[in-house]
Structures are given as structure tokens and as C-alpha cells.
Design an enzyme around this catalytic site. Structure first.
Site, PDB file in Angstrom:
ATOM      1  N   SER A   1       0.858  -1.186   0.000  1.00  0.00           N
ATOM      2  CA  SER A   1       0.000   0.000   0.000  1.00  0.00           C
ATOM      3  C   SER A   1       0.890   1.230   0.000  1.00  0.00           C
ATOM      4  O   SER A   1       2.010   1.201   0.523  1.00  0.00           O
ATOM      5  CB  SER A   1      -0.891   0.022   1.246  1.00  0.00           C
TER       6      SER A   1
ATOM      7  N   TYR B   1      -2.206  -0.886   9.941  1.00  0.00           N
ATOM      8  CA  TYR B   1      -2.175  -1.244   8.523  1.00  0.00           C
ATOM      9  C   TYR B   1      -0.896  -0.728   7.865  1.00  0.00           C
ATOM     10  O   TYR B   1      -0.179  -1.478   7.176  1.00  0.00           O
ATOM     11  CB  TYR B   1      -3.405  -0.646   7.839  1.00  0.00           C
TER      12      TYR B   1
END
Length: 274
Positions: free
Chosen positions: A158, A171
Site C-alpha cells: 500500500s 495497517y
């Protein structure tokens, strides 16, 4: 170099690919794309029923331009957090389809909360899937790839791995860890011909992304940016489609990227201003 030669180098005919998190979103797009390029794809996920639907012959859904042969998607339910299950699934794939040439780590979860409000379970689950899962699958295939003299591992992380995000500490940290793990493996196995890279998507139109949209204006805030959360917008003015990410993964898996390893490719429309 001719266009025909370049096209040939993008093909994956005869290769065996294992894709995690393949039941939906980016993982599904990756599995379908690699199969259309000729690979036999072992699609893995916890969602067994969805995998079964995905595992239709890709050729029945249409062949690529030019009539090249398509591979097939094969369903292999698997939990990336379970080391024993991962090892057993890899062994089964290699027994039934052949040696794994390509690994694409897509499986991921997102737990959002201010850092001080994250629960122990939030943290542990996020790292179990996003980081330890990458460790399990990579370890299960990289040694054999090295013995055969080559292979490609791509971890879908990401852009949060490279820029702080509010309410996304677990995350972002898990994705940053998986990127660095992938690069370290790439360094260790470069001499054996195994290439290891990461693709770092920004906002992409997937169920995970849509779960973050709590009001009708949410997509516009993604595009324009949100000062309250210290978030820039997307300079290209569009939210990515899963196919945008899958095409980048396919490039890194192919011989067109044969001299690329230990890289993190940001596919985010310029959102991180890199």
C-alpha cells in the site's frame, strides 16, 4: 526491439502462479490477468465459495487480442496465517499444477482506529495477515525457486507503507514491514535469479476501499484530499481500478521486468507525491 518481441516478453505461458487474497478486489484482478497472459493460476483465499466461482476457464470469458492461449484459474482455499496450511497448499499446487514460478502476495486486512485505541486483536490480526502471511508464503516457495534458477515474487502492499496515515497505524506499519521483508528476500536471492518486488497501490475501488466511505462525499474527498486527516488528493483525478494494479503486477512478473528487483512501485495516481 520489435513490438511483437515486447508482446512475447509480457506473456506468462507455461508458468505456474500462486496468488493469495484472490477471491475479490485486487487479488481477483491479478489472478484473472495472469491467467489471460497464459499462466496456470492457483488462486488462494479464505473465501472458498467465491474461489470456486472464480476458477472457471478464463478462455470461456474471452481470449486476449490476437488469440493467444489463456491459462486457467484453479481454486485452493488457504489461510495465509496458518503456516502448516500454507506449506501443505504449496505442496499440493506443485503436485497438481507444477513448480511455482510466480508468487503474488495480495491477501490483506484493514483495521482502522486511532493508534492509542487499537486493540491487541486489531494489531495481531493485521500483522498476522499482512506481514506474517507474506512471510509464510514467501518462505514456502523461494527456496525451490532458487534451486530452479529463477522466479518472481510480488507483494501488493500500500502507499500507506511510505507515508503516515491517520487511523491506519497498524495497517501502514504492517505494509511497510512486508515491503522491507520482500526487498530483503530479493537481496538474499538475487544471485539465484529470484526477483522480489512490491506494488504499492493508493485508493483503489475495492470492497476494502468502499468500506471506508461513510457518506456520499467520501469519494470526492479521496480525489480532492482531506486537510483534517493530513491527506493529499490524487493528482491524476481518478480512483484506481483493480485492473490498474493487476497490470503493474503482471509487468513485474514478466520477462519485461527481468532486470528489476527490490523495487516498490507506487500505483496511486501521484497521491504520495513521490
Amino acid at each position: 526491439m520489435s513490438a511483437a518481441t515486447l508482446t512475447g516478453r509480457s506473456r506468462l505461458d507455461g508458468r505456474i502462479a500462486l496468488v493469495t487474497g484472490a477471491a475479490r478486489g485486487i487479488g481477483e484482478a491479478v489472478a484473472r490477468t495472469l491467467a489471460r497472459l497464459g499462466a496456470e493460476v492457483a488462486a488462494t483465499d479464505l473465501r472458498a465459495a467465491t474461489l470456486t466461482e472464480l476458477a472457471d476457464p478464463v478462455g470461456a470469458r474471452g481470449r486476449p487480442a490476437g488469440g493467444e492461449r489463456s491459462g486457467r484459474v484453479h481454486a485452493y482455499p488457504m489461510d495465509v496465517t496458518d503456516r502448516t496450511a500454507v506449506d501443505a497448499t504449496v505442496a499440493r499446487v506443485e503436485r497438481e499444477l507444477g513448480p511455482v514460478d510466480i508468487l503474488v502476495n495480495v491477501a490483506g486486512v484493514l483495521r482502522t482506529a486511532p493508534a492509542a485505541e487499537l486493540t491487541d486483536e486489531d494489531w495481531a490480526r493485521t500483522f498476522a495477515v499482512n506481514t506474517t502471511g507474506v512471510f509464510h508464503t514467501t518462505r514456502a516457495v523461494v527456496g525451490a525457486m532458487a534451486l530452479r534458477g529463477g522466479g518472481s515474487i510480488v507483494t501488493v502492499a500500500s502507499n500507506a507503507a511510505g507515508i503516515p496515515r491517520t487511523h491506519m497505524a497498524a495497517y501502514a506499519a504492517s505494509k511497510a514491514a512486508s515491503v522491507m521483508f520482500t526487498k530483503c528476500v530479493g537481496l538474499e536471492y538475487a544471485g539465484s535469479g529470484v526477483r522480489c518486488n512490491a506494488v504499492c497501490p493508493g485508493s483503489t475501488d475495492t470492497p476494502m476501499q468502499r468500506a471506508l466511505w461513510t457518506d456520499p462525499d467520501a469519494p470526492r474527498r479521496v480525489l480532492d484530499g482531506d486537510l483534517a486527516s493530513y491527506r493529499t488528493g490524487i493528482p491524476l483525478g481518478r480512483i484506481a481500478d483493480p485492473q490498474d494494479i493487476a497490470d503493474s503486477v503482471a509487468f513485474l512478473c514478466s520477462d519485461q521486468a527481468r532486470h528489476i528487483t527490490m523495487q516498490d512501485l507506487y500505483v496511486d495516481g501521484g497521491a504520495t507525491l513521490r
